[in-house]
Design a protein around this motif. Structure first.
Motif, PDB file in Angstrom:
ATOM      1  N   UNK A 415     -13.754  54.624  29.620  1.00 32.66           N
ATOM      2  CA  UNK A 415     -15.165  54.572  29.427  1.00 32.66           C
ATOM      3  C   UNK A 415     -15.651  53.910  30.623  1.00 32.66           C
ATOM      4  N   UNK A 416     -17.169  53.970  30.829  1.00 32.84           N
ATOM      5  CA  UNK A 416     -17.705  53.357  32.172  1.00 32.84           C
ATOM      6  C   UNK A 416     -19.076  52.683  31.573  1.00 32.84           C
ATOM      7  N   UNK A 417     -19.214  51.535  31.471  1.00 23.59           N
ATOM      8  CA  UNK A 417     -20.468  51.128  31.103  1.00 23.59           C
ATOM      9  C   UNK A 417     -20.690  49.786  31.792  1.00 23.59           C
ATOM     10  N   UNK A 418     -21.864  49.118  31.698  1.00 23.24           N
ATOM     11  CA  UNK A 418     -22.052  47.717  32.381  1.00 23.24           C
ATOM     12  C   UNK A 418     -21.829  46.671  31.281  1.00 23.24           C
ATOM     13  N   UNK A 419     -20.477  46.289  31.061  1.00 21.07           N
ATOM     14  CA  UNK A 419     -20.108  45.409  30.047  1.00 21.07           C
ATOM     15  C   UNK A 419     -20.658  44.222  29.863  1.00 21.07           C
ATOM     16  N   UNK A 420     -20.931  43.494  31.063  1.00 19.74           N
ATOM     17  CA  UNK A 420     -21.244  42.034  31.216  1.00 19.74           C
ATOM     18  C   UNK A 420     -22.851  42.093  31.816  1.00 19.74           C
ATOM     19  N   UNK A 421     -23.458  43.212  31.819  1.00 24.41           N
ATOM     20  CA  UNK A 421     -24.893  43.143  32.133  1.00 24.41           C
ATOM     21  C   UNK A 421     -25.166  42.417  33.523  1.00 24.41           C
ATOM     22  N   UNK A 422     -24.368  42.716  34.468  1.00 26.24           N
ATOM     23  CA  UNK A 422     -24.666  42.256  35.818  1.00 26.24           C
ATOM     24  C   UNK A 422     -25.166  43.487  36.800  1.00 26.24           C
ATOM     25  N   UNK A 423     -25.415  44.594  36.052  1.00 25.16           N
ATOM     26  CA  UNK A 423     -26.111  45.749  36.733  1.00 25.16           C
ATOM     27  C   UNK A 423     -25.050  46.208  37.671  1.00 25.16           C
ATOM     28  N   UNK A 424     -23.877  45.719  37.550  1.00 24.16           N
ATOM     29  CA  UNK A 424     -22.654  46.781  37.987  1.00 24.16           C
ATOM     30  C   UNK A 424     -21.929  47.432  37.006  1.00 24.16           C
ATOM     31  N   UNK A 425     -21.858  48.901  37.105  1.00 30.03           N
ATOM     32  CA  UNK A 425     -21.000  49.476  35.787  1.00 30.03           C
ATOM     33  C   UNK A 425     -19.432  49.050  36.152  1.00 30.03           C
ATOM     34  N   UNK A 426     -18.853  49.098  35.129  1.00 30.55           N
ATOM     35  CA  UNK A 426     -17.513  48.662  34.654  1.00 30.55           C
ATOM     36  C   UNK A 426     -16.593  49.618  34.160  1.00 30.55           C
ATOM     37  N   UNK A 427     -15.186  49.726  34.313  1.00 34.45           N
ATOM     38  CA  UNK A 427     -14.520  50.450  33.955  1.00 34.45           C
ATOM     39  C   UNK A 427     -13.721  49.828  32.590  1.00 34.45           C
ATOM     40  N   UNK A 428     -13.883  50.520  31.493  1.00 30.87           N
ATOM     41  CA  UNK A 428     -13.207  50.121  30.339  1.00 30.87           C
ATOM     42  C   UNK A 428     -12.055  51.034  29.936  1.00 30.87           C
ATOM     43  N   UNK A 429     -10.895  50.472  30.014  1.00 31.93           N
ATOM     44  CA  UNK A 429      -9.581  51.077  29.666  1.00 31.93           C
ATOM     45  C   UNK A 429      -9.063  50.876  28.059  1.00 31.93           C
ATOM     46  N   UNK A 430      -8.974  51.752  27.455  1.00 26.98           N
ATOM     47  CA  UNK A 430      -8.748  51.661  25.854  1.00 26.98           C
ATOM     48  C   UNK A 430      -7.294  51.961  25.518  1.00 26.98           C
ATOM     49  N   UNK A 431      -6.671  51.172  25.063  1.00 27.17           N
ATOM     50  CA  UNK A 431      -5.289  51.721  24.313  1.00 27.17           C
ATOM     51  C   UNK A 431      -5.177  51.721  22.986  1.00 27.17           C
ATOM     52  N   UNK A 432      -5.140  52.841  22.525  1.00 23.94           N
ATOM     53  CA  UNK A 432      -5.158  53.250  21.127  1.00 23.94           C
ATOM     54  C   UNK A 432      -3.936  52.579  20.392  1.00 23.94           C
ATOM     55  N   UNK A 433      -3.968  52.366  19.005  1.00 21.60           N
ATOM     56  CA  UNK A 433      -2.940  51.751  18.386  1.00 21.60           C
ATOM     57  C   UNK A 433      -2.433  52.925  17.526  1.00 21.60           C
ATOM     58  N   UNK A 434      -1.063  52.792  17.281  1.00 19.28           N
ATOM     59  CA  UNK A 434      -0.201  54.049  16.659  1.00 19.28           C
ATOM     60  C   UNK A 434       0.351  53.319  15.214  1.00 19.28           C
ATOM     61  N   UNK A 435       0.068  51.967  15.027  1.00 17.96           N
ATOM     62  CA  UNK A 435       0.467  51.437  13.764  1.00 17.96           C
ATOM     63  C   UNK A 435      -0.779  50.832  13.012  1.00 17.96           C
TER      64      UNK A 435
END
Length: 503
Positions: A415-435
């Motif tokens: 996902x791409x979002x401005x995670x820390x509100x610094x007006x720069x888009x950040x890239x969020x890498x998500x690792x799902x759980x299988x247990x």
């Protein structure tokens, strides 16, 4: 009088927090919730196992001045409300929304004036919905159980209105299709009163079966649910992709579903569920200007032309006439019936399912840029990101191909979002759980540092998430990205269910 046959309800309700984040469990019965048979009411069965509460009487007093139906109207009392609670609680336990409750309560008002009749006055009709044992609705003792009777009604409604068609149209006609009454015009006049009762009770039904909450959850990001809801959508089999955007300008993210193929129209179709009602209301269903799309296509939702309306971006990774990755954009202002961009060839060669596509204004020029992440199959074994400039019709790089510190992995969600509100888009890498005791992990790469350093690493509450769609949004407008987990199929309710974890 219900004269049509219905299957026995398979009652197994679970909240999303249990059915999705935790191993599925059957719903457990709550505390006492149904009224003692009042004096001189020998022909009636109770709707709740305890006395009628003061709250039942208060709700009756609240709605009575506005009640104007032919059957119940101003005669509404605490016993009526107690029976309505049982119906509404069952609807909620099924993961259905307020409209389903209005339909069910409308029917019960017309059939029984919300009395649970234990003696048959019309043929062998019994209970709140006047269902007939001889017509296959159930045994007499079952039809006097409001939970069983309501589930039987809902089963028949869903079966006779496929494709969620009960979500729109005349409520009286929907009731009649389920009941098959000799008096088809009896239902519509009661819908107003039913709506009043459902509005008064929806946030506080006493009879909904509940699932015990998970044991102590730690504080911090992504540990607690802001919303756990069953939507009005059935299970999303086939090709459905999900996105979030504020469609109707009410400051709440709405859930956008894109169905690329298998539609009767032969077009790519869009449905939008209203976030302000916890996705219980349909805002739009539309065939778009785009033909059927398939696994070569991916989707994003953004305001492409700056008109304040979310538009649908469709990326075709391969099989294009140009031999390049191509972009089309459907205009949200026309409900996706007009193309803003038609098969624009980008500066990117043909791609495949190793590539993830997102949209963001990367360089703050007011134009939508294309963020391309190669999650697997890179030469260096690391996840790679590049950004194509929207102002150049995606021909020029704003960020060249950049190897991140993230190991390449085809199972990662992006996902791409401005995670820390610094007006720069950040890239969020998500690792799902299988247990069940595992945790979904979010690693955030800092856009201001050209993804060269990690910005955050956060674990969610434990639970299996590998089977879920993961979406990032600011649900509660606190400027912190929240995490939506969506179970499209396999939920105990048979519906699409979701939970939003607060960031």
């Amino acid at each position: 009088m219900a004269s049509k046959r219905a299957r026995r309800a398979g009652f197994s309700a679970a909240t999303i927090a249990a059915a999705v984040l935790y191993p599925p469990t059957a719903a457990q019965a709550g505390g006492p919730v149904v009224t003692v048979r009042p004096p001189s009411q020998d022909a009636l069965a109770p709707c709740r196992p305890s006395v009628v509460t003061a709250d039942d009487g208060a709700v009756a007093d609240q709605v009575r001045p506005s009640m104007n139906g032919r059957r119940l109207g101003s005669s509404v009392n605490a016993r009526s409300i107690a029976c309505a609670r049982a119906i509404i609680g069952t609807v909620q336990a099924r993961g259905l929304g307020p409209r389903a409750a209005v339909i069910a309560v409308t029917t019960a008002i017309a059939e029984s004036t919300l009395h649970n009749h234990a003696v048959a006055y019309d043929h062998d009709s019994l209970g709140l919905f006047q269902q007939r044992p001889s017509q296959g609705w159930g045994r007499p003792d079952q039809l006097l159980d409001p939970v069983y009777a309501t589930n039987a009604f809902l089963d028949s409604m869903l079966r006779k209105h496929p494709g969620d068609s009960w979500m729109s149209g005349d409520i009286g006609a929907i009731c009649q299709r389920v009941q098959g009454s000799a008096f088809p015009l009896a239902y519509a006049p009661e819908a107003h009163d039913a709506s009043l009762i459902v509005s008064a009770l929806w946030a506080r039904p006493a009879s909904a079966p509940v699932v015990p909450a998970p044991q102590a959850v730690p504080s911090g990001p992504y540990q607690k649910a802001l919303v756990a809801a069953g939507t009005e959508l059935g299970a999303l089999d086939g090709r459905h992709e999900l996105a979030l955007a504020d469609w109707n300008g009410d400051k709440k993210p709405d859930l956008i579903l894109v169905k690329g193929s298998s539609a009767a129209t032969g077009k790519t179709e869009v449905r939008i569920m209203d976030g302000a009602t916890d996705f219980a209301t349909l805002l739009l269903t539309r065939s778009t200007a785009l033909g059927a799309t398939d696994d070569r296509h991916v989707y994003a939702v953004t305001d492409y032309n700056g008109d304040g309306r979310p538009d649908l971006v469709v990326v075709q990774r391969s099989g294009t006439a140009s031999g390049r990755t191509e972009v089309s954009v459907l205009d949200g202002a026309t409900a996706f019936r007009r193309l803003l961009v038609d098969r624009l060839a980008t500066g990117l060669p043909a791609t495949d399912d190793r590539f993830r596509f997102s949209t963001a204004d990367w360089n703050a020029d007011g134009r939508v840029d294309l963020v391309v992440t190669q999650a697997s199959g890179t030469a260096g074994g690391k996840m790679e990101v590049q950004v194509l400039d929207g102002a150049s019709d995606f021909q020029r790089h704003l960020l060249p191909v950049t190897a991140t510190a993230e190991p390449a992995n085809a199972d990662r969600r992006i996902a791409v979002t401005d995670y820390n509100n610094d007006r720069h888009p950040d890239v969020v890498v998500m690792r799902a759980s299988v247990t069940a005791d595992g945790k979904t992990q979010l690693r955030v790469l800092d856009g201001a540092a050209k993804l060269g350093r990690p910005l955050a690493e956060v674990d969610t509450a434990p639970g299996v998430s590998a089977h879920l769609d993961l979406l990032v949004t600011d649900w509660n407008a606190d400027t912190r990205p929240d995490l939506m987990m969506v179970q499209k199929t396999g939920a105990a309710s048979g519906r699409t269910e979701l939970v939003i974890l607060g960031g």
